[in-house]
Design an enzyme around this catalytic site. Structure first.
Site, PDB file in Angstrom:
ATOM      1  N   ASP A  89      19.193  -8.607 -27.778  1.00 29.09           N
ATOM      2  CA  ASP A  89      19.284  -8.761 -29.221  1.00 29.09           C
ATOM      3  C   ASP A  89      19.898 -10.133 -29.501  1.00 29.09           C
ATOM      4  O   ASP A  89      20.265 -10.875 -28.589  1.00 29.09           O
ATOM      5  CB  ASP A  89      20.056  -7.611 -29.859  1.00 29.09           C
ATOM      6  N   SER A  90      20.016 -10.464 -30.785  1.00 33.01           N
ATOM      7  CA  SER A  90      20.441 -11.820 -31.139  1.00 33.01           C
ATOM      8  C   SER A  90      21.945 -11.922 -31.332  1.00 33.01           C
ATOM      9  O   SER A  90      22.474 -13.019 -31.502  1.00 33.01           O
ATOM     10  CB  SER A  90      19.766 -12.233 -32.440  1.00 33.01           C
ATOM     11  N   GLY A  91      22.630 -10.791 -31.330  1.00 33.56           N
ATOM     12  CA  GLY A  91      24.062 -10.802 -31.613  1.00 33.56           C
ATOM     13  C   GLY A  91      24.371 -10.593 -33.082  1.00 33.56           C
ATOM     14  O   GLY A  91      25.520 -10.326 -33.437  1.00 33.56           O
ATOM     15  N   GLY A  92      23.353 -10.713 -33.921  1.00 36.03           N
ATOM     16  CA  GLY A  92      23.587 -10.608 -35.364  1.00 36.03           C
ATOM     17  C   GLY A  92      24.273  -9.307 -35.759  1.00 36.03           C
ATOM     18  O   GLY A  92      25.305  -9.316 -36.432  1.00 36.03           O
ATOM     19  N   PHE A  93      23.712  -8.197 -35.304  1.00 37.74           N
ATOM     20  CA  PHE A  93      24.245  -6.907 -35.728  1.00 37.74           C
ATOM     21  C   PHE A  93      25.721  -6.755 -35.348  1.00 37.74           C
ATOM     22  O   PHE A  93      26.535  -6.291 -36.151  1.00 37.74           O
ATOM     23  CB  PHE A  93      23.421  -5.777 -35.107  1.00 37.74           C
ATOM     24  N   ASP A 143      19.541 -12.410 -37.322  1.00 39.00           N
ATOM     25  CA  ASP A 143      19.398 -11.893 -38.683  1.00 39.00           C
ATOM     26  C   ASP A 143      20.730 -11.410 -39.207  1.00 39.00           C
ATOM     27  O   ASP A 143      21.704 -11.284 -38.453  1.00 39.00           O
ATOM     28  CB  ASP A 143      18.414 -10.725 -38.696  1.00 39.00           C
ATOM     29  N   GLY A 214      18.344  -2.489 -39.710  1.00 35.92           N
ATOM     30  CA  GLY A 214      18.979  -1.920 -40.889  1.00 35.92           C
ATOM     31  C   GLY A 214      18.634  -0.472 -41.166  1.00 35.92           C
ATOM     32  O   GLY A 214      18.869   0.024 -42.262  1.00 35.92           O
ATOM     33  N   ASP A 264      15.731   1.538 -29.046  1.00 37.19           N
ATOM     34  CA  ASP A 264      16.930   1.438 -28.215  1.00 37.19           C
ATOM     35  C   ASP A 264      18.040   2.143 -28.956  1.00 37.19           C
ATOM     36  O   ASP A 264      18.030   2.202 -30.189  1.00 37.19           O
ATOM     37  CB  ASP A 264      17.353  -0.014 -27.989  1.00 37.19           C
ATOM     38  N   CYS A 302      14.345  19.801 -16.711  1.00 33.45           N
ATOM     39  CA  CYS A 302      14.634  18.375 -16.526  1.00 33.45           C
ATOM     40  C   CYS A 302      14.553  18.005 -15.048  1.00 33.45           C
ATOM     41  O   CYS A 302      14.957  18.772 -14.175  1.00 33.45           O
ATOM     42  CB  CYS A 302      16.016  18.042 -17.080  1.00 33.45           C
ATOM     43  N   CYS A 304      16.033  15.308 -13.663  1.00 30.56           N
ATOM     44  CA  CYS A 304      17.062  14.338 -13.263  1.00 30.56           C
ATOM     45  C   CYS A 304      17.934  14.872 -12.135  1.00 30.56           C
ATOM     46  O   CYS A 304      17.986  16.081 -11.883  1.00 30.56           O
ATOM     47  CB  CYS A 304      17.921  13.924 -14.457  1.00 30.56           C
ATOM     48  N   CYS A 307      20.402  17.641 -13.231  1.00 27.53           N
ATOM     49  CA  CYS A 307      19.842  18.977 -13.436  1.00 27.53           C
ATOM     50  C   CYS A 307      19.294  19.573 -12.144  1.00 27.53           C
ATOM     51  O   CYS A 307      19.304  20.788 -11.964  1.00 27.53           O
ATOM     52  CB  CYS A 307      18.767  18.937 -14.521  1.00 27.53           C
ATOM     53  N   HIS A 333      21.562  12.320 -17.126  1.00 30.03           N
ATOM     54  CA  HIS A 333      20.729  13.356 -17.737  1.00 30.03           C
ATOM     55  C   HIS A 333      20.197  12.922 -19.101  1.00 30.03           C
ATOM     56  O   HIS A 333      18.999  13.022 -19.365  1.00 30.03           O
ATOM     57  CB  HIS A 333      21.474  14.680 -17.889  1.00 30.03           C
TER      58      HIS A 333
END
Lengths: 370, 370
Positions: A89-93, A143, A214, A264, A302, A304, A307, A333
């Site tokens: 990501d850009s770091g903005g958030f 952003d 957002g 994500d 599952c 994994c 499990c 899991h």
């Protein structure tokens, strides 16, 4: 980057991204490796659960260990020993949600680290430069993500600036050789007209892919689903669509049906560390006394390691004793559950049965664990 | 249980224990799974590093989740999904080091849990019963381990009681069917005459194996090594000898040369969680600034996942960020280092070169990391 769509089923799409570090089947979930590590999980765990792409957070890596250091160690893939694709990501958030004393100007954002109070600056150019140092397959435009309760006029001002920043990001990315695929981000909160206008502006910049930012920032799930159902078709249909920071298993199903390709979220790993396990029969709070002598796996369907190997009784004991192994087994899991959910949905899209399949999964989630 | 010795080299022995859940090559180190989990490490990690036997702590398991629950879940092997041998201690050491408001009588010990203050009682009979519920391959007699600074007359009184308790343990074990192999414990601190007398008393009870307790409880390493060199030959030569709760890599080499077959210690995992890595060139404090951009593995000769996969720079970053993965990767390495050290020593004993091999390893440890 190449993106192709092999099946459509309603608004849902079954696609494939071809990236420098490998292929990604969509719809796909990206585990979040915030500070160069998916919390409690090693790269070989990610391989085993079939993760195809993970996310790294520019903000966190910028503060520690620093982008220069990661670059010197051969980039983020090499640094963290993950051979498959990475999206940064850009770091903005994080600048707008985690940092202290931030100041936003047309130029960019000046802020203090939440770790040590040191001052940093992120501009659109700098965010692109840092991401190029990290060397991801996909990088994101810088952003602003205003709080959902911000007044409409703030959203308007912010969107205009985010568009100008997006253009500057693209310029800087091209000037530096255009490595990786730069995605634009459409903001606008739950204002449908603002989303529409911003989607047009971002689409006009012709990024290789586009994202919705957002969403899932405090609104009710139903509002968010509605917002995504409205906004997803606004993004160019032939390019990948990424819904940032979302969400629950229910969110993933509903938003993939609305035409989202990439997701994500820290949720599966974060709640795992608090003892919450997602199952095909809903949410299982492993600390509950009813599981103390329960010999069954968390989710009998599952695949994994957790499990296949351990009982609810043992997982409950580990969590009650706050054993470090609990964090890993629960995270293994939940991530496997998310990845398998996306795999099941991809197969359902191929069969043209995505709506019915998602409905049956959602009914199972609502049932509650046995 | 069967124990055979294939090679002798000075006082050192190369042997094999045949136990219900598998074979154990000696000298051997047993990772400690205190509360039903080797901290931060999963059973498949233990398999991969070649662990042949692990230790479970009766005191911790008694308090949480309780021996009844473990028994109901099929015993400790089944509960924690570990298929190879387990040794359980008797709880004695923890009663005397961890619990609150303990009261010792001829009958046994009454104490309060360090977790919730609830009162528990451990007698020789009860310690055996609980261990049989856990179902280990090797169980330990209930003993008292007096603090090393205790006056000589306290040691004397305590030793006499520990002998009577050992006899009661053996009786209870036989009355209950004699599952697993019950080991006796020789105490006596650093008093050589008391060690000698107690070793005779315990040997007379003819346990399948014997242990030395009360070492590495605060004394200087050299004093401990001397004490073990004196005490090891006092234990029956045809039976396995277990040195409880010891120790550093240096301790393991020196005491195996003195004729010890089995070791356990929390040290490798505990210090791993504090960022200390054992290497063939000594102790490496991963948080040191000098490793920030060091692309080399922690130990270039180590075969563990951590050393095969990650740089010192990355391990330092993980530890600085207190990422959960740091605890697992560091623990994986230190345990592998301990197990490989014992493997190397076994091979050196087979070649009749154990003293020279140990000396060269000790010289490497003293060198300090490059």
């Amino acid at each position: 980057m190449k993106f192709s769509i092999s099946h459509r089923d309603g608004a849902a799409r079954r696609g494939k991204l071809v990236l420098p570090h490998g292929e990604v089947d969509t719809p796909q979930f990206m585990p979040v490796g915030t500070a160069g590590s998916v919390k409690a999980i090693a790269p070989d765990d990610l391989h085993e659960m079939g993760a195809q792409i993970i996310l790294g957070n520019t903000y966190h890596l910028l503060l520690r260990p620093g982008a220069d250091l990661v670059a010197e160690m051969g980039g983020l893939n090499n640094f963290m020993a993950w051979t498959r694709p990475i999206l940064t990501d850009s770091g903005g958030f994080q600048v707008f949600s985690l940092s202290e004393k931030r100041k936003i100007t047309e130029e960019g954002a000046v802020f203090r680290s939440h770790l040590d109070g040191r001052e940093h600056e992120l501009t659109p150019e700098r965010a692109v430069q840092i991401q190029l140092q990290l060397g991801p397959d996909i990088l994101m435009a810088f952003d602003e993500c205003p709080p959902s309760q911000s007044p409409r006029h703030y959203h308007q001002t912010s969107l205009q600036r985010t568009t100008r920043w997006a253009a500057r990001c693209k310029e800087e990315w091209q000037r530096r050789g255009g490595a990786g695929a730069l995605f634009g981000i459409v903001q606008g909160g739950l204002h449908t007209d603002l989303r529409e206008r911003h989607a047009q502006e971002i689409a006009a910049l012709d990024f290789p892919g586009n994202a919705l930012g957002g969403f899932s920032v405090g609104e009710e799930p139903e509002k968010m689903w509605e917002g995504v159902e409205h906004a997803a078709p606004l993004l160019p249909a032939d390019k990948p669509r990424y819904l940032m920071g979302v969400g629950t298993p229910e969110d993933l199903l509903r938003c993939a049906l609305a035409g989202i390709d990439l997701f994500d979220c820290v949720l599966p790993t974060r709640v795992a560390r608090n003892g919450l396990l997602f199952t095909r029969r809903g949410r299982l709070q492993i600390k509950a006394a009813r599981y103390a002598r329960d010999p069954r796996p968390a989710d009998g369907e599952c695949s994994c390691y957790t499990c296949k190997t351990f009982s609810r009784a043992y997982l409950r004991h580990l969590f009650a004793a706050q054993e470090l192994l609990a964090f890993r087994l629960n995270s293994l899991h939940n991530l496997t559950f998310y990845l398998d959910l996306m795999r099941g949905l991809r197969e359902a899209i191929e069969r043209g049965e995505s709506r019915a399949w998602a409905d049956s999964m959602l009914a199972g989630f609502a049932h509650g664990p046995d």
